[in-house]
Design a protein around this motif. Structure first.
Motif, PDB file in Angstrom:
ATOM      1  N   THR A   1      -6.604  -0.200  -2.184  1.00  0.00           N
ATOM      2  CA  THR A   1      -5.854  -0.588  -3.512  1.00  0.00           C
ATOM      3  C   THR A   1      -6.882  -0.775  -4.516  1.00  0.00           C
ATOM      4  OG1 THR A   1      -5.053  -2.482  -3.038  1.00  0.00           O
ATOM      5  CG2 THR A   1      -3.809  -0.720  -2.661  1.00  0.00           C
ATOM      6  N   ALA A   2      -8.025  -1.385  -4.282  1.00  0.00           N
ATOM      7  CA  ALA A   2      -8.919  -1.619  -4.908  1.00  0.00           C
ATOM      8  C   ALA A   2      -9.782  -0.648  -5.980  1.00  0.00           C
ATOM      9  CB  ALA A   2     -10.175  -2.301  -4.128  1.00  0.00           C
TER      10      ALA A   2
ATOM     11  N   ARG B   1     -14.168  -0.498  -4.148  1.00  0.00           N
ATOM     12  CA  ARG B   1     -13.729   0.031  -2.804  1.00  0.00           C
ATOM     13  C   ARG B   1     -15.020   0.711  -2.295  1.00  0.00           C
ATOM     14  NH1 ARG B   1      -9.513   4.918  -2.742  1.00  0.00           N
ATOM     15  NH2 ARG B   1      -8.469   3.291  -3.891  1.00  0.00           N
TER      16      ARG B   1
ATOM     17  N   SER C   1     -12.828 -11.135  -3.316  1.00  0.00           N
ATOM     18  CA  SER C   1     -11.993 -11.070  -4.553  1.00  0.00           C
ATOM     19  C   SER C   1     -12.618 -11.646  -5.970  1.00  0.00           C
ATOM     20  CB  SER C   1     -10.580 -11.744  -4.451  1.00  0.00           C
ATOM     21  OG  SER C   1     -10.636 -12.925  -4.451  1.00  0.00           O
TER      22      SER C   1
ATOM     23  N   ASP D   1      -6.137  -6.938  -3.112  1.00  0.00           N
ATOM     24  CA  ASP D   1      -6.667  -5.675  -3.377  1.00  0.00           C
ATOM     25  C   ASP D   1      -8.031  -5.745  -2.716  1.00  0.00           C
ATOM     26  OD1 ASP D   1      -4.895  -4.220  -4.798  1.00  0.00           O
ATOM     27  OD2 ASP D   1      -5.195  -5.616  -6.471  1.00  0.00           O
TER      28      ASP D   1
ATOM     29  N   ARG E   1       0.800  -1.353  -0.049  1.00  0.00           N
ATOM     30  CA  ARG E   1       0.007   0.185  -0.217  1.00  0.00           C
ATOM     31  C   ARG E   1       0.749   1.246  -0.048  1.00  0.00           C
ATOM     32  NH1 ARG E   1      -5.308  -1.422   3.955  1.00  0.00           N
ATOM     33  NH2 ARG E   1      -6.275  -2.680   2.275  1.00  0.00           N
TER      34      ARG E   1
ATOM     35  N   ILE F   1     -11.297  -8.796  -8.422  1.00  0.00           N
ATOM     36  CA  ILE F   1     -10.177  -8.242  -8.251  1.00  0.00           C
ATOM     37  C   ILE F   1      -9.097  -9.301  -7.616  1.00  0.00           C
ATOM     38  CG2 ILE F   1     -11.095  -5.950  -8.025  1.00  0.00           C
ATOM     39  CD1 ILE F   1     -11.207  -6.296  -4.894  1.00  0.00           C
TER      40      ILE F   1
ATOM     41  N   LYS G   1       3.370  -6.750  -3.579  1.00  0.00           N
ATOM     42  CA  LYS G   1       2.066  -7.316  -3.962  1.00  0.00           C
ATOM     43  C   LYS G   1       2.078  -8.829  -3.923  1.00  0.00           C
ATOM     44  CE  LYS G   1      -2.284  -7.047  -6.772  1.00  0.00           C
ATOM     45  NZ  LYS G   1      -2.946  -6.538  -7.884  1.00  0.00           N
TER      46      LYS G   1
END
Length: 735
Positions: A592-593, A598, A545, A554, A487, A550, A504
């Protein structure tokens, strides 16, 4: 093994035996003392960071004291490392120790019975060996409860019961002796009475030598003029043996066998270091065997009372089935008394006290103020006294890594995390791998509190190499550290795509590794709570996810590092810069999505609740009490049903209730926060706030089971003890 209870009752008259010469008895006693002192010196090497040297020295002796010392070595390895194979070895060693001590105890009783003359004894013949048996049984109980088997855990509770009864009998003998010498208080609150008031009459059967039940113990009579104190304790026997299970349910550890200074107005408090508990320099314990028995009984009993007093409400209800109740104040008093003795018993008592104050109390928020502690509040943290104890232990054991580890924890609890890390980093080369494991875990936590994510990751991964406690948790928290690195790189002003992808990928690998090793460690045949927590978290993120399309990393919402900091009560150790970093890490802007994903993550009720509970704890630590209460009110307004589900963070709602209790207590403790119309209203206001705090705690204590109920429950249990003390001090106690 024959019943231990038979040791304490008066035996039937025996045919006259040829008396042993006095010289022979003196020689036997001298050899016993020499064996005991040699074994204690060997066992003390453990506290000086030389467990292998201790074991090597102890194997050269064959007394039950040496067997106990070897048992302590293996026991220390097993509980510090949580390794199953070593736990099995510990169980075997301690069983051998019990058998050896039993034989020596019977021999000592027989020899004393055939000796001529009378001896002014504090304890019945063979008490030193009965203590060894109780020591071994206590350690066996701990190993059994920590074992992954429910059957072993139940056996452990049975051994705990047997050890308790043995210790109780020895304590009564000491009580009777002290009373005979006039060493007791005139205050009724301080009379030394037996814990056996809460144990019904044990029923002796015909087969006393083979039956494994135990006897009742009753108060020793006051000394009468012209009466002789018998060599053996003469407990009262019942007539039947078919009520053993009922007796187990009536057993209580809420013993009055040790005195507690009175707090009632008009009573004169009696220091435990004065006439009720003579110290190591007194004439009472000038015999090394008596000093060994006294310090050992106080250490063992103190540990029992303290540990059982700290179990969370949900687990204490289970213990209540077999009648176990602890007493934190009395247990602490007993440990302080034992720590005065310069032997292995005193060292273990000192270590237990430091572990309690620097470890378990560091998780608590509702405690007496420093001013109240200086006035004698036992349930609080006596900072000066702990520092003095630590200094004393470091002088006794200058090479002991355990004591440097405790010194680092003292600094951490004083909000000097960087000073703590400095000591921990210099304490990594201990000769005891178990000490290295403890040291490294503390270093990992402190790195987390100061937001040094790379150090945090490396330290938690090293924990995997050093012990077997919970590899799933270690992988998970290491993944949390990598997530924060990711992040940071993702939101950096100057983006470095290689660093973004590197962190990541590492975070993804660590998160996916955690569930594959979860469930391998168990407690009483159940998964470890934190491993259940980890498995649910990863499952939640995987489902999210997939649903949002995603990547796993994330799909993470609220900073899991900050969540871990909260669960280990890190804000209590952090200074303003670290707390402000936590505030930033809890921002939704850290996600970070993509924007749409988010928005959906932010909309999940339990995700909001976790974030607001963490933010409230940080705000409270910064002194922002109104903001903290506003955040908690938003959580308490949420629908309880929204937290139901296999992947929901169900701890957030009870945690919010607990945090409200902490805020109420803060107002009690800090005069500047008190909102009263006038000074005259202070007493009513304080009582109202105390009851408000109590009501929030009661809600949490009665909460239905949730994944981390033991973690929150330990804080609640300490808070309950604090409120009981406070109400008693203010004269508000109803019972």
């Amino acid at each position: 093994m024959s019943r231990l209870g038979a040791w304490f009752r008066g035996s039937a008259p025996k045919p006259a035996a040829t008396p042993s010469p006095a010289a022979s008895q003196t020689d036997l006693r001298a050899r016993e003392v020499a064996a005991m002192e040699d074994a204690m010196a060997g066992a003390s090497m453990i506290m000086n960071d030389d467990i292998d040297g201790a074991e090597e020295r102890l194997r050269k002796g064959d007394s039950s004291f040496h067997h106990l010392g070897i048992g302590v070595c293996v026991f220390m390895k097993s509980i510090l490392g949580f390794e199953k194979a070593i736990m099995v070895e510990a169980s075997n060693r301690l069983y051998d120790c019990e058998n050896a001590a039993w034989n020596e105890m019977k021999k000592a009783q027989k020899e004393a019975g055939s000796a001529t003359g009378t001896e002014d004894r504090i304890y019945p013949p063979g008490s030193e060996y009965a203590l060894v048996i109780a020591d071994a049984q206590l350690m066996s109980a701990v190993v059994g409860v920590l074992h992954e088997s429910l059957t072993e855990g139940i056996k452990g509770f049975y051994k705990l019961r047997k050890a308790y009864i043995t210790l109780d009998g020895i304590m009564q003998a000491e009580t009777a002796y002290l009373k005979k010498k006039g060493l007791h208080s005139n205050s009724s609150k301080e009379q030394i009475t037996s814990s056996s008031n809460s144990i019904s009459a044990g029923r002796g059967g015909a087969n006393d030598d083979t039956d494994d039940t135990d006897l009742e113990f009753v108060d020793a009579d006051e000394a009468h003029p012209g009466a002789q104190t018998t060599m053996n304790y003469e407990g009262h026997l019942g007539e039947k043996s078919n009520h053993l299970e009922k007796k187990l349910g009536q057993l209580s550890l809420d013993t009055d066998a040790t005195p507690r200074p009175s707090s009632e107005k008009g009573d004169t408090p009696v220091s435990l270091s004065q006439n009720l508990n003579p110290g190591p320099d007194s004439d009472i314990f000038n015999n090394p065997i008596d000093a060994f028995v006294h310090s050992g009984v106080y250490m063992c009993f103190g540990c029992l009372l303290l540990i059982i007093s700290m179990v969370p409400p949900t687990f204490s209800r289970l213990l209540s089935i077999v009648g176990f109740r602890g007493d934190r104040e009395r247990g602490v008093h007993m440990l302080w008394q034992s720590s005065r003795f310069d032997n292995i018993n005193g060292a273990v008592a000192g270590l237990m006290l430091l572990a309690y104050y620097n470890g378990l109390l560091s998780l608590a928020d509702i405690l007496p103020s420093e001013e109240d502690v200086k006035k004698g509040a036992v349930v609080g943290y006596p900072k000066d006294r702990c520092s003095e104890l630590l200094t004393q232990m470091r002088k006794r054991y200058p090479d002991g890594g355990l004591w440097r580890f405790e010194q680092a924890r003292v600094l951490g609890n004083s909000r000097d995390l960087h000073g703590a890390l400095k000591i921990l980093k210099s304490n990594t080369n201990s000769k005891m791998r178990q000490v290295s494991a403890l040291n490294n875990f503390e270093m990992a936590l402190d790195s987390m509190y100061v937001h040094h994510y790379s150090d945090m990751r490396e330290n938690f991964l090293r924990c995997i190499e050093l012990n077997d406690w919970s590899h799933a948790l270690y992988y998970y928290i290491a993944g949390c550290a990598e997530l924060e690195n990711y992040r940071n790189a993702f939101h950096a002003e100057k983006k470095d795509e290689s660093q973004i992808e590197l962190h990541k990928k590492k975070a993804d690998e660590l998160f996916k590794k955690a569930p594959t090793v979860a469930g391998k460690k168990r407690f009483l045949a159940r998964p470890l709570p934190f491993e259940q927590f980890v498995a649910r978290k990863i499952q939640k993120w995987e489902e999210r996810s997939k649903e949002l399309g995603i990547d796993l990393v994330d799909a993470v919402g609220v900073s899991p590092v900050e969540e871990m900091i909260y669960l280990w009560n890190g804000p209590k150790k952090m200074q303003t810069p670290e707390l402000e970093m936590s505030e930033k890490a809890l921002s939704w802007g850290r996600l970070t999505a993509p924007e749409e994903a988010r928005h959906k993550i932010k909309g999940e009720i339990d995700e909001q609740a976790v974030r607001d509970v963490c933010r409230a704890a940080v705000a409270r630590s910064l002194g922002q009490f109104d903001e903290a209460r506003e955040l908690l009110d938003s959580v308490l307004a949420m629908d309880k049903l929204a937290f139901k589900g296999t992947t929901k963070d169900d701890y957030a709602l009870p945690a919010a209730n607990y945090e409200m209790a902490v805020l109420a207590w803060a107002e009690v403790q800090k005069p500047g926060l008190r909102r009263m119309a006038s000074k005259a209203d202070e007493e009513d206001w304080l009582r109202e706030k105390t009851e408000e705090c109590q009501s929030w705690l009661d809600k949490v204590a009665k909460w239905e089971a949730f994944v981390l109920d033991a973690r929150i429950g330990m804080r609640v249990q300490t808070a309950m003890d604090t409120l009981r003390w406070y109400k008693r001090e203010r004269g508000w106690a109803t019972a």
